[in-house]
Design a protein around this motif. Structure first.
Motif, PDB file in Angstrom:
ATOM      1  N   TRP A 270     -27.211  11.753-103.213  1.00 48.10           N
ATOM      2  CA  TRP A 270     -28.861  11.585-103.117  1.00 48.10           C
ATOM      3  C   TRP A 270     -29.262  12.902-103.581  1.00 48.10           C
ATOM      4  O   TRP A 270     -28.710  13.981-103.030  1.00 48.10           O
ATOM      5  N   SER A 271     -30.320  13.179-104.363  1.00 47.42           N
ATOM      6  CA  SER A 271     -31.186  14.243-104.541  1.00 47.42           C
ATOM      7  C   SER A 271     -32.182  14.481-103.272  1.00 47.42           C
ATOM      8  O   SER A 271     -32.346  13.455-102.612  1.00 47.42           O
ATOM      9  N   ILE A 272     -32.738  15.657-103.360  1.00 46.52           N
ATOM     10  CA  ILE A 272     -33.843  16.045-102.457  1.00 46.52           C
ATOM     11  C   ILE A 272     -34.828  15.002-102.577  1.00 46.52           C
ATOM     12  O   ILE A 272     -35.022  14.463-103.923  1.00 46.52           O
ATOM     13  N   PRO A 273     -36.006  14.678-101.975  1.00 51.21           N
ATOM     14  CA  PRO A 273     -37.263  13.894-102.312  1.00 51.21           C
ATOM     15  C   PRO A 273     -37.932  14.643-103.570  1.00 51.21           C
ATOM     16  O   PRO A 273     -38.165  15.896-103.328  1.00 51.21           O
ATOM     17  N   LEU A 274     -38.157  13.844-104.545  1.00 50.74           N
ATOM     18  CA  LEU A 274     -38.675  14.351-105.854  1.00 50.74           C
ATOM     19  C   LEU A 274     -40.285  13.969-105.957  1.00 50.74           C
ATOM     20  O   LEU A 274     -40.977  14.810-106.450  1.00 50.74           O
ATOM     21  N   PHE A 275     -40.380  12.869-105.590  1.00 50.54           N
ATOM     22  CA  PHE A 275     -41.915  12.248-105.755  1.00 50.54           C
ATOM     23  C   PHE A 275     -42.371  11.486-104.529  1.00 50.54           C
ATOM     24  O   PHE A 275     -41.673  11.216-103.472  1.00 50.54           O
ATOM     25  N   PHE A 276     -43.539  11.382-104.425  1.00 50.53           N
ATOM     26  CA  PHE A 276     -44.238  10.655-103.212  1.00 50.53           C
ATOM     27  C   PHE A 276     -44.754   9.388-103.685  1.00 50.53           C
ATOM     28  O   PHE A 276     -45.591   9.398-104.519  1.00 50.53           O
ATOM     29  N   GLN A 277     -44.294   8.199-103.041  1.00 50.86           N
ATOM     30  CA  GLN A 277     -44.611   7.064-103.675  1.00 50.86           C
ATOM     31  C   GLN A 277     -45.644   6.515-102.565  1.00 50.86           C
ATOM     32  O   GLN A 277     -45.544   6.241-101.417  1.00 50.86           O
TER      33      GLN A 277
END
Length: 249
Positions: free
Chosen positions: A101-108
Motif C-alpha cells: 500500500w502507498s501512503i494515504p493520498l486522498f481524503f474521502q
C-alpha cells in the motif's frame, strides 16, 4: 551489417521490455471529477491525471482497464492489473494476494445530501422510512444497520453522477455522495439549485495499492506517489477539478 542489425534489434527489444505498461484498474462506477469515461475509456479527471502523471514519472506507459467494481479485486488477484487507486484497507478486509500500500493520498468524505429546501442538518437515525440514492456495489457502513432494519432502502444507480441527477430530478429526497462529486456537480448549477451536504456519513484517508510482482516497478511507483503527495502535485490536481484542495478535519 548483420552484427549492427542484431545489436539494434537487441537494443529495441530491451527498450520494449523496459516499457511494460503500468496497468491501472478503473472501476466503471467512477464519475467526474474522479474520471470521465467516454466510449469505455478514461479521458480526464483527478484520478486519470494522477495515474497518467505517475506512469510518466515512473517512465512507463499507462494502460487503463475499465472494470465493473465487483471485478476489480479478482482481476488484481489474477494479475490482470497492477495498481488500484482510491481504495482503503478497511474496504478490503478479506484481501488475498501480495500487495503493498502507498501512503494515504486522498481524503474521502461521504455525505448525505439533499436539496436546499430540506433541513440543513439531518440525523440519519431519525429519518422516516424512504428510499435514498446509492451507487451499485458501494458499501455504506454507517447506513447499513438502517438498510438491514428496513428503515432506509437503497435505490442504486450505475455511478455517482447518475445518483445526483436523480436527486436533482427529485426522484428521492436524499442521496449519498462523496465531497468531490458534489463539488463538481454543483459547479454547473445556479446557487439556488445547488445540492447540499446535510450529514457527514464517513471520513477516511484512501490511497493506492500495488501488486507485489517482480515484473512491476513497485518501489518506483510507491516512491513516486510519495513525491507527488509531498510536492503538492496531487492537491493541485484536485483543486483544478473541484476548486478546493484537500480538507482534513
Amino acid at each position: 551489417m548483420r552484427w549492427a542489425l542484431g545489436a539494434l534489434l537487441g537494443i529495441s527489444l530491451s527498450v520494449t521490455a523496459a516499457q511494460t505498461p503500468l496497468r491501472f484498474a478503473v472501476p466503471d462506477s467512477w464519475a467526474m471529477p474522479m474520471v470521465q469515461l467516454e466510449r469505455g475509456r478514461p479521458t480526464q479527471g483527478i484520478l486519470y491525471d494522477m495515474m497518467l502523471s505517475l506512469a510518466t514519472q515512473v517512465g512507463v506507459p499507462a494502460e487503463f482497464h475499465v472494470l465493473p467494481r465487483t471485478r476489480v479485486q479478482s482481476t488484481m488477484e489474477h494479475g490482470g492489473v497492477d495498481v488500484r487507486c482510491f481504495a482503503a484497507q478497511s474496504w478490503l478486509p478479506n484481501q488475498s494476494g501480495d500487495y503493498i500500500w502507498s501512503i494515504p493520498l486522498f481524503f474521502q468524505r461521504d455525505l448525505l445530501i439533499s436539496h436546499q429546501d430540506q433541513p440543513a442538518r439531518v440525523d440519519t437515525n431519525r429519518l422516516p422510512r424512504q428510499s435514498i440514492g446509492t451507487v451499485l456495489g458501494y458499501t455504506y457502513p454507517t447506513l447499513q444497520n438502517l438498510f438491514d432494519a428496513d428503515r432506509l432502502h437503497r435505490e442504486d444507480a450505475r455511478n455517482q453522477e447518475q445518483v445526483l441527477e436523480k436527486l436533482l430530478a427529485r426522484r428521492y429526497r436524499y442521496a449519498v455522495s462523496n465531497q468531490w462529486t458534489l463539488d463538481w456537480f454543483n459547479q454547473r448549477l445556479t446557487p439556488e439549485k445547488q445540492l447540499q451536504g446535510v450529514a457527514i456519513l464517513q471520513e477516511q484517508s484512501v490511497g493506492c495499492y500495488v501488486r507485489n510482482d517482480p515484473k512491476v516497478p513497485v518501489q518506483r511507483v510507491l516512491r513516486t506517489l510519495l513525491r507527488m503527495k509531498m510536492s503538492g502535485e496531487i492537491d493541485q490536481i484536485i483543486r483544478l477539478y473541484t476548486g478546493n484542495s484537500e480538507v482534513h478535519h
